[in-house]
Design a protein around this motif. Sequence first.
Motif, PDB file in Angstrom:
ATOM      1  N   LEU A 210       1.174  -0.731  -0.031  1.00  0.00           N
ATOM      2  CA  LEU A 210      -0.011   0.059  -0.440  1.00  0.00           C
ATOM      3  C   LEU A 210       0.769   1.562  -0.073  1.00  0.00           C
ATOM      4  O   LEU A 210       2.248   1.109   0.757  1.00  0.00           O
ATOM      5  N   ARG A 211       0.125   2.212  -0.857  1.00  0.00           N
ATOM      6  CA  ARG A 211       1.031   3.958  -0.733  1.00  0.00           C
ATOM      7  C   ARG A 211      -0.066   4.615  -0.803  1.00  0.00           C
ATOM      8  O   ARG A 211      -0.832   4.337  -1.588  1.00  0.00           O
ATOM      9  N   SER A 212       1.044   6.177  -0.452  1.00  0.00           N
ATOM     10  CA  SER A 212      -0.524   6.873  -0.366  1.00  0.00           C
ATOM     11  C   SER A 212       0.654   8.144  -0.957  1.00  0.00           C
ATOM     12  O   SER A 212       1.357   8.539  -0.265  1.00  0.00           O
ATOM     13  N   LEU A 213      -0.726   9.336  -1.792  1.00  0.00           N
ATOM     14  CA  LEU A 213       0.413   9.863  -2.394  1.00  0.00           C
ATOM     15  C   LEU A 213      -0.269  11.547  -0.933  1.00  0.00           C
ATOM     16  O   LEU A 213       0.621  12.465  -0.307  1.00  0.00           O
ATOM     17  N   THR A 214      -0.669  11.069  -0.077  1.00  0.00           N
ATOM     18  CA  THR A 214      -1.020  12.055   1.230  1.00  0.00           C
ATOM     19  C   THR A 214      -0.246  11.960   1.303  1.00  0.00           C
ATOM     20  O   THR A 214      -0.014  13.376   2.120  1.00  0.00           O
ATOM     21  N   LYS A 215       0.568  11.407   1.728  1.00  0.00           N
ATOM     22  CA  LYS A 215       1.631  11.281   2.964  1.00  0.00           C
ATOM     23  C   LYS A 215       2.883  11.796   1.999  1.00  0.00           C
ATOM     24  O   LYS A 215       4.013  12.912   2.145  1.00  0.00           O
ATOM     25  N   SER A 216       3.736  10.960   0.878  1.00  0.00           N
ATOM     26  CA  SER A 216       4.510  10.621   0.285  1.00  0.00           C
ATOM     27  C   SER A 216       4.420  12.282  -1.012  1.00  0.00           C
ATOM     28  O   SER A 216       5.492  13.883  -0.535  1.00  0.00           O
TER      29      SER A 216
END
Length: 355
Positions: A210-216
Amino acid sequence: MNLAHASHTPVSHGGRHSMGIRDPHIVDFSSNINPAGIPDSAVSALRRGLGRAAEYPDAGSLDLVSALARYTGLGRANILAGNGAAEIIYNFCSALVPGRRVLVPVPTFAEYEAASRLAGCRVSFFKTMNLADDLDRFVSRIPKDGCVFVCNPNNPTGSMISKKQMSRIVAAASARSCMVFADECFIELTQNPEESVISMVKRRENLLVLRSLTKSFGLAGVRVGYAAASKETVRILRNVKIPWSISCMAQEAGIAAVKDRRHLQRSRKIIRTESEFLRNKMSQIPGIQCSPSFANFVLVRTRQDSARLQKKLLRRGVLVRDCGNFRGLGSNYIRVAVRTRRENLLLLRALEAVA
């Protein structure tokens, strides 16, 4: 009536809205957002996307998926885009592991437990403040025909396991026909992003990353996340995904963001410098003990009750995360995000005054 749904209580998180705060002058250290903010290219893309606000978005997010595939080096069939990471967590549990045994290391992100319980899973917990130190015992607890969640780096502790250690978990789980849900939402902001196991999804059918552009990329209010997994896992998740869940603006912003790799480089530089500064200075304040952290946030143990300390700090203009509702933690922990030097100094002054 589904009893799990009837008794479900939404998880409480950080952020201004969780506290009902409307004052724009409050500095928010409770949300682990990239201190470098949103890439300029993504801001421009959001403006362009407004021109398509009267249209339905592409339900398959095909251009966004293509951009994410190029960014990760995977095939489009291995990528699923979502309305933030949370949508993917809930769809994964309901579609791929309903009713199964689930193992969750704690303390960690509470939505794994919440989504698993809604899917009728039997959830068990593994208490550890650093999974790397307890890996043998954790591997021995992997359930047969079940699922394990691993947040890497972990929220809220900031601890991290290596690619080699994660690979061991995936291999052991595969031998027991067990899925591994590896949450890497913060890994791109660490100084060791190469420890990711995202490339393994091409050869490990039991792994989802899982990845999130919210964080990165700082897109918290835009809501863009994605999963990398086997073609079959992605196919199933696409079948159950709510149509049009990613707006035109979000798709445009996501495409622009992942093209700006220099933004991540700048972000890591800020986080490296400011994390060291913040931990060193906080550790000098009596009653404050900082945990080591690989992430863009720091878990802090205090001698005061965390809820009381949070209120004291709020009166001084800063909001921290009260960690009292994290399973596995007591009432003496707060979590603070790494922000800019000017903002970090505000936090330090407030802590010195009330700690």
